[in-house]
Design a protein around this motif. Sequence first.
Motif, PDB file in Angstrom:
ATOM      1  N   PRO A  37       0.853  -1.201   0.000  1.00 20.03           N
ATOM      2  CA  PRO A  37       0.000   0.000   0.000  1.00 20.03           C
ATOM      3  C   PRO A  37       0.880   1.240   0.000  1.00 20.03           C
ATOM      4  N   PRO A  38       0.530   2.291  -0.636  1.00 20.01           N
ATOM      5  CA  PRO A  38      -0.776   2.590  -1.220  1.00 20.01           C
ATOM      6  C   PRO A  38      -0.847   2.333  -2.710  1.00 20.01           C
ATOM      7  N   ASN A  39      -0.216   1.310  -3.208  1.00 15.17           N
ATOM      8  CA  ASN A  39      -0.171   1.092  -4.657  1.00 15.17           C
ATOM      9  C   ASN A  39      -0.623  -0.308  -5.055  1.00 15.17           C
ATOM     10  N   GLU A  52     -13.751  -5.760 -13.137  1.00 14.36           N
ATOM     11  CA  GLU A  52     -13.731  -4.658 -12.180  1.00 14.36           C
ATOM     12  C   GLU A  52     -12.286  -4.388 -11.806  1.00 14.36           C
ATOM     13  N   GLU A  53     -11.931  -3.098 -11.721  1.00 21.95           N
ATOM     14  CA  GLU A  53     -10.577  -2.691 -11.376  1.00 21.95           C
ATOM     15  C   GLU A  53     -10.611  -1.951 -10.046  1.00 21.95           C
ATOM     16  N   TYR A  54      -9.727  -2.369  -9.134  1.00 19.61           N
ATOM     17  CA  TYR A  54      -9.640  -1.749  -7.812  1.00 19.61           C
ATOM     18  C   TYR A  54      -8.243  -1.179  -7.618  1.00 19.61           C
ATOM     19  N   TYR A  55      -8.197  -0.013  -7.003  1.00 20.09           N
ATOM     20  CA  TYR A  55      -6.934   0.599  -6.595  1.00 20.09           C
ATOM     21  C   TYR A  55      -7.046   0.822  -5.094  1.00 20.09           C
ATOM     22  N   PRO A  99      -1.818   8.750  -9.564  1.00 22.46           N
ATOM     23  CA  PRO A  99      -1.625  10.157  -9.217  1.00 22.46           C
ATOM     24  C   PRO A  99      -0.246  10.696  -9.604  1.00 22.46           C
ATOM     25  N   LYS A 100       0.743   9.812  -9.708  1.00 19.27           N
ATOM     26  CA  LYS A 100       2.098  10.253 -10.035  1.00 19.27           C
ATOM     27  C   LYS A 100       2.481   9.925 -11.475  1.00 19.27           C
ATOM     28  N   GLY A 101       1.494   9.596 -12.305  1.00 16.06           N
ATOM     29  CA  GLY A 101       1.785   9.278 -13.696  1.00 16.06           C
ATOM     30  C   GLY A 101       1.581   7.812 -13.992  1.00 16.06           C
ATOM     31  N   LEU A 102       2.125   7.371 -15.113  1.00 15.37           N
ATOM     32  CA  LEU A 102       1.959   6.002 -15.575  1.00 15.37           C
ATOM     33  C   LEU A 102       2.909   5.063 -14.848  1.00 15.37           C
ATOM     34  N   ASP A 103       2.363   3.990 -14.272  1.00 13.51           N
ATOM     35  CA  ASP A 103       3.156   2.966 -13.598  1.00 13.51           C
ATOM     36  C   ASP A 103       2.858   1.617 -14.234  1.00 13.51           C
ATOM     37  N   ILE A 104       3.832   0.715 -14.182  1.00 15.88           N
ATOM     38  CA  ILE A 104       3.671  -0.636 -14.710  1.00 15.88           C
ATOM     39  C   ILE A 104       3.673  -1.607 -13.532  1.00 15.88           C
ATOM     40  N   TYR A 105       2.676  -2.485 -13.495  1.00 16.59           N
ATOM     41  CA  TYR A 105       2.530  -3.471 -12.427  1.00 16.59           C
ATOM     42  C   TYR A 105       2.492  -4.862 -13.029  1.00 16.59           C
ATOM     43  N   LEU A 106       3.069  -5.818 -12.317  1.00 16.15           N
ATOM     44  CA  LEU A 106       2.927  -7.226 -12.659  1.00 16.15           C
ATOM     45  C   LEU A 106       1.787  -7.777 -11.809  1.00 16.15           C
TER      46      LEU A 106
END
Length: 125
Positions: A37-39, A52-55, A99-106
Amino acid sequence: MGGIIVFIALIVCFFREYITVKPPLKLIGTYQSETDPPNIIMLSFFQNGTFEEYYNASLVDSGTYLKEVDIVYTLHSDKKDEYIVLQDDDSFYYYYEGPKGLDIYLLKNLGKVPTRILTEFYYSN
């Protein structure tokens, strides 16, 4: 004769990984990032073709998904039209505009049962 049987058994055990047929990958269930968290990103894919997408446990988007070719899927919503390509281990890379731009997640598969996070409770009298 016993030596031949043992030899054949060893060969079968050694190549067991290659002679078993893996089921084809299918985008369904719950996928989550392994971030702290918080990502935390979580996507749930339902059998009726919706997602459904959750953040951080908050619903941020929902829409439909389609299988295009083999392991390639597309997501469609009011906010996005993008591709997902499943990896051999049933994971995929996901691009999230935070909030801080584009991020890449696996995102890795947690299970083939989709998860829905309830954020509102309704009480009836």
